[in-house]
Design a protein around this motif. Structure first.
Motif, PDB file in Angstrom:
ATOM      1  N   CYS B 227     -29.378 -13.282  15.796  1.00  0.00           N
ATOM      2  CA  CYS B 227     -30.173 -12.496  16.750  1.00  0.00           C
ATOM      3  C   CYS B 227     -30.613 -13.346  17.946  1.00  0.00           C
ATOM      4  O   CYS B 227     -30.839 -14.539  17.818  1.00  0.00           O
ATOM      5  N   ASN B 256     -33.419 -10.962  10.225  1.00  0.00           N
ATOM      6  CA  ASN B 256     -33.915 -10.493  11.523  1.00  0.00           C
ATOM      7  C   ASN B 256     -34.616 -11.589  12.319  1.00  0.00           C
ATOM      8  O   ASN B 256     -35.177 -11.328  13.387  1.00  0.00           O
ATOM      9  N   SER B 339     -30.027  -7.520  15.547  1.00  0.00           N
ATOM     10  CA  SER B 339     -31.212  -7.217  16.348  1.00  0.00           C
ATOM     11  C   SER B 339     -31.239  -8.109  17.581  1.00  0.00           C
ATOM     12  O   SER B 339     -31.033  -9.318  17.476  1.00  0.00           O
ATOM     13  N   THR B 368     -37.716  -9.464  17.204  1.00  0.00           N
ATOM     14  CA  THR B 368     -36.617  -8.938  16.372  1.00  0.00           C
ATOM     15  C   THR B 368     -37.021  -8.812  14.905  1.00  0.00           C
ATOM     16  O   THR B 368     -36.351  -8.127  14.136  1.00  0.00           O
ATOM     17  N   THR B 371     -37.052  -5.439  12.561  1.00  0.00           N
ATOM     18  CA  THR B 371     -35.928  -4.686  11.979  1.00  0.00           C
ATOM     19  C   THR B 371     -36.015  -4.761  10.460  1.00  0.00           C
ATOM     20  O   THR B 371     -35.549  -5.714   9.834  1.00  0.00           O
TER      21      THR B 371
END
Lengths: 414, 414
Positions: B227, B256, B339, B368, B371
């Motif tokens: 991410c 995430n 994400s 992020t 998520t």
């Protein structure tokens, strides 16, 4: 880098541009694609003649030759198909739902294209045009891999389509044809996870099984239909007869045609002679289990193999069952999860059948032949899914999309 | 017949019964499962000690031992998890939409269970209980295949769960554990298309890749998260710093967590020193490309490999980018579609980022780390899908369902 990898890259890049194009831009491309198809009809027919000639030399059956053949009328019908797609509602961009969390985050589910779709299919060149149109409307780039029998026709069709796409200002990577029709390249395509988001095989059971077995790219399984009509104890015989005959004989070569007739033992003595007579008059060879043979002695005998088979032909096998429960168990054991119907006047049995039968489409008092995108009102269809993941039953435009969460914050941390 | 095939048959049969059980029956089973888990806590801890001892002898790391360990408190938390699932709304049975066709056919889309779900996971025995609870609530039978390290713990947990299931009058085939943890049996499970409808792997990238490569059963890919946080030219530096640090350092081992920080070149001179200082104070080793090193000279140098990597550790790599377009292209090239976040005060750039970034969850001005099923408000989560087919992002109860078309006719033929 292999040719296919470079096609994959082109498709991925094109998909980013196509995926955010407006409905108007996509519709313009569809209209131009239709126009270019008509303009190129002489070239397409010429290319098709090369394929037909090669197929004839190979001793291809008349039915297969007919599937392969293109003429002006068929090309016009392909072009009309593209124009019909223009009329369909664009599913892309819809925010299906949006909610606010206690911390103020706004979370929305937005409908977006899948990205790059791979389609592996057999000898029908019209699939090339249909699939390209549906993928384009839903903002997906497509990599088409048709059968070697139709390669010249497919090249000519894709050539015309790409002209329309470029004229509309969209990247030509939106629609690409795999020109190398060897098995090796097909297998490479099935493992191109980096560039292809979804693979849809369209064709016979052999093709679909091969894709299921070899693909690492997510697959939507389509099409095998070992469909049943169960005629319950309490039912309208005339309706039951008409539905059984329609489900079998109106078009035996398609996946939503019924292959098996299950008849409740309490009415078999009376109903079986009625339906068998009508089926035979419609050219259907009827097979039966022992109990059915005891009622009509010249039925061809079924064996265990029959129950799992998709004949795709003027053949129907009859089994006498004790009750709705035996019918449901038989269907769940031997069916392919496509379309199943009960003919009954019993409320209880209709509800039981709807609830317990494990299939994409479960009917009460109607023919299985309705499992179809147009008949369901979807306007178009890219295939009929017999798996449970992502899409089940006829796949329209929505089934060529996925969602993306869009989240609006103002500094939230966790 | 192999043991696994017979488990498959049991699961399929159980799924037919469970699939039509009422919410009340399923909730009762969940409560009984929680009760039996508590009753069996001594046995479970004893079994877990055998696993822990074997793991210690093998020289397993402390972090892994901690994941594997069960104590009374953790067992109670597993039981509480089951009771939480009771509170969630049952998605099964909902008729999402129903319409009437011109011929009078009424066609409805009904939400139904997937059928049999296979879950392949690693060393955390709490997954056994969580997955069983979510599958049961959604009417799915489940076949669990956990890691060999946790086999004794898993057996004890499943034993207790099945007691609860049977006490509630549901078939024990609803929850089954594959006790043979060899690779061969795992591979057999990945190809058990006849009985397993969907396979969900949960674990590290190696496990997931192996399932994707070997499975013929449809798979939902979960969990790999490379991410990014992109800090745009016009943004609130304090917010950007807090989000970057939170996204990386609040829990680096989860999917995430952010792995990369992209910084707009126009603000890099000022922003980079601020964020790097704070990251370092939070224990993060910061790497950087040449442009980042030109600003902070003691950053460890990144190489091409860094950009595709999921560190899952206190490491973050910084890249200086020209603008939002370069950030989007970089993310779409190297990201895993999990994400992605932009920190910006620009309306135009926020919209561009939301639209063009191809990922399950795209954030504006938030970490992020959100998520997650609970954070999204789904109550529970069976994993985070990084594929586009069927489910994308956090998967709650609805993502463990499929639809079935139910069609009411009165004799329609085609």
């Amino acid at each position: 880098m292999s040719k296919l990898v470079s096609m994959g890259q082109n498709a991925k890049e094109a998909s980013y541009e196509l995926g955010i194009s407006s409905t108007k831009e996509k519709d313009t491309a569809l209209i131009f694609m239709a126009e270019e198809l008509i303009k190129a009809k002489e070239d397409i027919v010429k290319a098709n003649e090369i394929d037909l000639e090669a197929a004839r030399i190979k001793g291809t059956s008349e039915a297969m030759l007919d599937r392969l053949a293109l003429n002006y009328e068929r090309i016009e019908s392909m072009a009309d198909g593209l124009k019909d797609v223009v009329k369909l509602q664009d599913p892309i961009g819809e925010v299906i739902s949006m909610w606010q969390r206690p911390n103020g985050l706004q979370i929305g589910q937005k409908r977006v294209p899948l990205g790059v779709i791979g389609i592996i299919y057999e000898a029908r060149p019209n699939v090339t045009c249909d699939a390209a149109g549906l993928c384009l409307k839903t903002g997906n780039a497509v990599i088409l891999r048709g059968g070697s029998e139709a390669i010249n026709s497919n090249k000519a069709v894709v050539n015309a389509l790409v002209k329309g796409i470029e004229r509309a200002g969209l990247p030509k990577g939106c629609v690409q044809l795999v020109e190398d029709t060897t098995r090796e390249v097909a297998t490479e395509m099935m493992k191109l996870n980096e560039f292809i988001d979804v693979l849809i095989p369209r064709g016979g059971a052999g093709l679909i099984q091969s894709v299921l077995k070899n693909a690492t790219v997510p697959v939507i399984e389509t099409g095998t239909g070992n469909c049943h009509i169960y005629v319950d104890e309490d039912c309208d015989f005339e309706m039951a007869k008409n539905i059984a005959v329609n489900a079998k004989a109106s078009r035996p070569s398609v996946c939503n045609a019924a292959e098996k007739l299950l008849v409740n033992e309490k009415i078999a003595n009376i109903f079986l002679p009625i339906v068998v007579k009508e089926l035979r008059e419609n050219g259907v060879a009827v097979r039966g289990d022992e109990a059915a043979q005891a009622i009509i002695d010249d039925l061809e005998k079924t064996n265990e193999e029959d129950w799992g088979k998709e004949y795709l032909d003027y053949i129907m096998a009859v089994k006498i069952v004790k009750d709705v429960d035996e019918a449901i168990n038989h269907i769940n054991k031997y069916g392919t999860g496509h379309s199943e119907a009960i003919i009954t006047e019993s409320y209880k049995n209709s509800q039981k059948f709807l609830q317990k039968v494990d299939a994409a489409a479960v009917y009460v008092n109607a023919s299985t032949r309705f499992t179809d995108g147009s008949e369901f009102g979807f306007g178009a269809e890219i295939g009929i899914s017999t798996q449970k993941l992502h899409a089940r039953g006829p796949m329209g435009l929505k089934e060529l999309t996925t969602i993306k969460y869009i989240i609006y914050g103002n500094g939230q941390i966790r």
